[in-house]
Design a protein around this motif. Structure first.
Motif, mmCIF file in Angstrom:
data_model
loop_
_atom_site.group_PDB
_atom_site.id
_atom_site.type_symbol
_atom_site.label_atom_id
_atom_site.label_comp_id
_atom_site.label_asym_id
_atom_site.label_seq_id
_atom_site.Cartn_x
_atom_site.Cartn_y
_atom_site.Cartn_z
ATOM 1 N N SER A 169 57.052 34.419 35.864
ATOM 2 C CA SER A 169 57.445 33.257 35.088
ATOM 3 C C SER A 169 56.225 32.550 34.513
ATOM 4 O O SER A 169 56.314 31.761 33.595
ATOM 5 N N SER A 170 55.042 32.836 35.076
ATOM 6 C CA SER A 170 53.811 32.238 34.582
ATOM 7 C C SER A 170 53.217 33.018 33.408
ATOM 8 O O SER A 170 52.150 32.700 32.925
ATOM 9 N N GLY A 171 53.928 34.069 32.966
ATOM 10 C CA GLY A 171 53.461 34.850 31.839
ATOM 11 C C GLY A 171 52.531 35.980 32.214
ATOM 12 O O GLY A 171 51.849 36.543 31.369
ATOM 13 N N LEU A 172 52.497 36.362 33.487
ATOM 14 C CA LEU A 172 51.549 37.369 33.943
ATOM 15 C C LEU A 172 51.913 38.782 33.504
ATOM 16 O O LEU A 172 51.158 39.712 33.754
ATOM 17 N N ARG A 173 53.032 38.962 32.839
ATOM 18 C CA ARG A 173 53.385 40.272 32.308
ATOM 19 C C ARG A 173 52.344 40.725 31.288
ATOM 20 O O ARG A 173 52.169 41.912 31.044
ATOM 21 N N GLU A 174 51.658 39.776 30.653
ATOM 22 C CA GLU A 174 50.703 40.092 29.608
ATOM 23 C C GLU A 174 49.332 40.470 30.165
ATOM 24 O O GLU A 174 48.461 40.897 29.417
ATOM 25 N N VAL A 175 49.138 40.306 31.467
ATOM 26 C CA VAL A 175 47.831 40.537 32.065
ATOM 27 C C VAL A 175 47.783 41.936 32.663
ATOM 28 O O VAL A 175 48.628 42.309 33.469
ATOM 29 N N GLU A 176 46.777 42.710 32.266
ATOM 30 C CA GLU A 176 46.684 44.084 32.737
ATOM 31 C C GLU A 176 46.246 44.165 34.196
ATOM 32 O O GLU A 176 46.653 45.051 34.918
ATOM 33 N N CYS A 177 45.392 43.274 34.625
ATOM 34 C CA CYS A 177 44.860 43.327 35.992
ATOM 35 C C CYS A 177 44.789 41.918 36.559
ATOM 36 O O CYS A 177 44.187 41.033 35.950
ATOM 37 N N VAL A 178 45.403 41.719 37.708
ATOM 38 C CA VAL A 178 45.367 40.414 38.349
ATOM 39 C C VAL A 178 44.751 40.572 39.736
ATOM 40 O O VAL A 178 45.216 41.369 40.534
ATOM 41 N N ARG A 179 43.697 39.857 40.007
ATOM 42 C CA ARG A 179 43.072 39.903 41.334
ATOM 43 C C ARG A 179 43.124 38.500 41.916
ATOM 44 O O ARG A 179 42.765 37.525 41.266
ATOM 45 N N ILE A 180 43.573 38.391 43.148
ATOM 46 C CA ILE A 180 43.716 37.088 43.783
ATOM 47 C C ILE A 180 42.916 37.059 45.078
ATOM 48 O O ILE A 180 43.077 37.934 45.929
ATOM 49 N N GLU A 181 42.083 36.098 45.228
ATOM 50 C CA GLU A 181 41.369 35.928 46.472
ATOM 51 C C GLU A 181 42.319 35.336 47.506
ATOM 52 O O GLU A 181 43.170 34.531 47.188
ATOM 53 N N GLU A 182 42.171 35.759 48.748
ATOM 54 C CA GLU A 182 43.084 35.294 49.789
ATOM 55 C C GLU A 182 42.978 33.775 49.945
ATOM 56 O O GLU A 182 41.902 33.195 49.862
ATOM 57 N N ASN A 183 44.126 33.149 50.169
ATOM 58 C CA ASN A 183 44.158 31.704 50.381
ATOM 59 C C ASN A 183 45.230 31.396 51.401
ATOM 60 O O ASN A 183 45.648 32.274 52.163
ATOM 61 N N SER A 184 45.694 30.166 51.429
ATOM 62 C CA SER A 184 46.664 29.769 52.448
ATOM 63 C C SER A 184 48.069 30.292 52.178
ATOM 64 O O SER A 184 48.950 30.142 53.015
ATOM 65 N N VAL A 185 48.277 30.898 51.026
ATOM 66 C CA VAL A 185 49.622 31.346 50.654
ATOM 67 C C VAL A 185 49.734 32.867 50.593
ATOM 68 O O VAL A 185 50.748 33.436 50.978
ATOM 69 N N TYR A 186 48.680 33.553 50.137
ATOM 70 C CA TYR A 186 48.762 34.985 49.881
ATOM 71 C C TYR A 186 47.812 35.793 50.758
ATOM 72 O O TYR A 186 46.743 35.336 51.144
ATOM 73 N N SER A 187 48.222 37.048 51.005
ATOM 74 C CA SER A 187 47.367 38.042 51.642
ATOM 75 C C SER A 187 47.281 39.231 50.692
ATOM 76 O O SER A 187 48.232 39.519 49.967
ATOM 77 N N ILE A 188 46.157 39.923 50.703
ATOM 78 C CA ILE A 188 45.960 41.067 49.828
ATOM 79 C C ILE A 188 45.547 42.273 50.657
ATOM 80 O O ILE A 188 44.615 42.211 51.459
ATOM 81 N N ILE A 189 46.272 43.375 50.457
ATOM 82 C CA ILE A 189 45.954 44.620 51.152
ATOM 83 C C ILE A 189 45.910 45.733 50.119
ATOM 84 O O ILE A 189 46.920 46.020 49.462
ATOM 85 N N ASP A 190 44.734 46.333 49.949
ATOM 86 C CA ASP A 190 44.545 47.398 48.953
ATOM 87 C C ASP A 190 45.009 46.972 47.566
ATOM 88 O O ASP A 190 45.604 47.762 46.825
ATOM 89 N N GLY A 191 44.772 45.719 47.229
ATOM 90 C CA GLY A 191 45.118 45.220 45.911
ATOM 91 C C GLY A 191 46.544 44.730 45.754
ATOM 92 O O GLY A 191 46.892 44.132 44.739
ATOM 93 N N VAL A 192 47.392 44.964 46.738
ATOM 94 C CA VAL A 192 48.793 44.544 46.685
ATOM 95 C C VAL A 192 48.918 43.152 47.298
ATOM 96 O O VAL A 192 48.346 42.885 48.361
ATOM 97 N N ILE A 193 49.659 42.289 46.639
ATOM 98 C CA ILE A 193 49.755 40.893 47.056
ATOM 99 C C ILE A 193 50.997 40.667 47.914
ATOM 100 O O ILE A 193 52.113 41.048 47.533
ATOM 101 N N PHE A 194 50.809 40.039 49.060
ATOM 102 C CA PHE A 194 51.886 39.697 49.985
ATOM 103 C C PHE A 194 51.849 38.197 50.264
ATOM 104 O O PHE A 194 50.847 37.527 49.976
ATOM 105 N N ASN A 195 52.932 37.673 50.840
ATOM 106 C CA ASN A 195 52.846 36.313 51.356
ATOM 107 C C ASN A 195 51.906 36.327 52.565
ATOM 108 O O ASN A 195 51.507 37.394 53.056
#
Length: 205
Positions: A30-56
């Motif tokens: 809903s934030s328009g991220l369909r247009e972004v080819e690559c999204v990388r998120i640093e871990e924070n209080s909401v998300y976890s990242i494993i092998d590039g895949v984003i989880f709660n």
């Protein structure tokens, strides 16, 4: 900080978006991220990242599978209990197969309607795969017909009473399906994008 809906809509030149540790809140297309080819998120209080895949943070929900990931088969971790509706909404040409956790009782529609092949572990006590077709363990419900099957005709087993949503999605080789009279429910979008398909519907439906 929360990202509002449509924040990145129509950002044609944006190729990589990095979320800093200070960003909390919901992450979705809903934030328009369909247009972004690559999204990388640093871990924070909401998300976890494993092998590039984003989880709660608890890793029980798979939120986003990145379009930049280059593997043919992805095995969803056993600890995952649910998947975000848009987790696999971007077309990823390299991804061919998804293996679901062995404890899942059903397959989310957001997976069934996508382009890849779905595989069920043999030790799953609720689902069974027979000749590339996924059924409930008692075979009363047909859940998914494999997109890689090239047969032009398919006869649904006599035990089947229900055909699930998106069960035959994108089965381009199929031209004929024989449905037994015992089937009493065909859910929405069962034959989505099966343009060559013909067949008779039982009179009780």
């Amino acid at each position: 900080l929360k990202i509002s809906g449509g924040a990145f809509d129509n950002c044609r030149f944006l190729k990589k978006l990095t979320y800093s540790v200070c960003i909390d809140g919901e992450l979705s297309n809903s934030s328009g991220l369909r247009e972004v080819e690559c999204v990388r998120i640093e871990e924070n209080s909401v998300y976890s990242i494993i092998d590039g895949v984003i989880f709660n943070k608890e890793k029980t929900k798979l939120i986003k599978y990145p379009s930049s990931k280059r593997v043919e088969t992805y095995i969803i971790p056993e600890w995952v209990e649910e998947i975000d509706e848009d987790a696999f909404s971007e077309y990823i040409s390299e991804l061919r197969r998804i293996v679901i956790p062995s404890h899942w009782k059903s397959i989310p529609q957001c997976l069934l309607k996508e382009w890849f092949i779905i595989e069920v572990p043999e030790n799953n006590p609720y689902l069974i795969t027979i000749d590339g077709v996924i059924y409930s363990k008692d075979k009363r419900k047909l859940i998914s017909y494999s997109r890689e099957k090239e047969e032009k005709s398919f006869t649904i087993p006599e035990e089947v009473e229900e055909i699930g949503s998106y069960a035959f999605v994108r089965c381009h080789y199929l031209t004929d399906i024989k449905i037994p009279k015992k089937v009493n429910m065909i859910q929405d979008n069962t034959f989505y994008n099966c343009n060559e398909l013909t067949g008779s519907i039982p009179e009780n439906l």
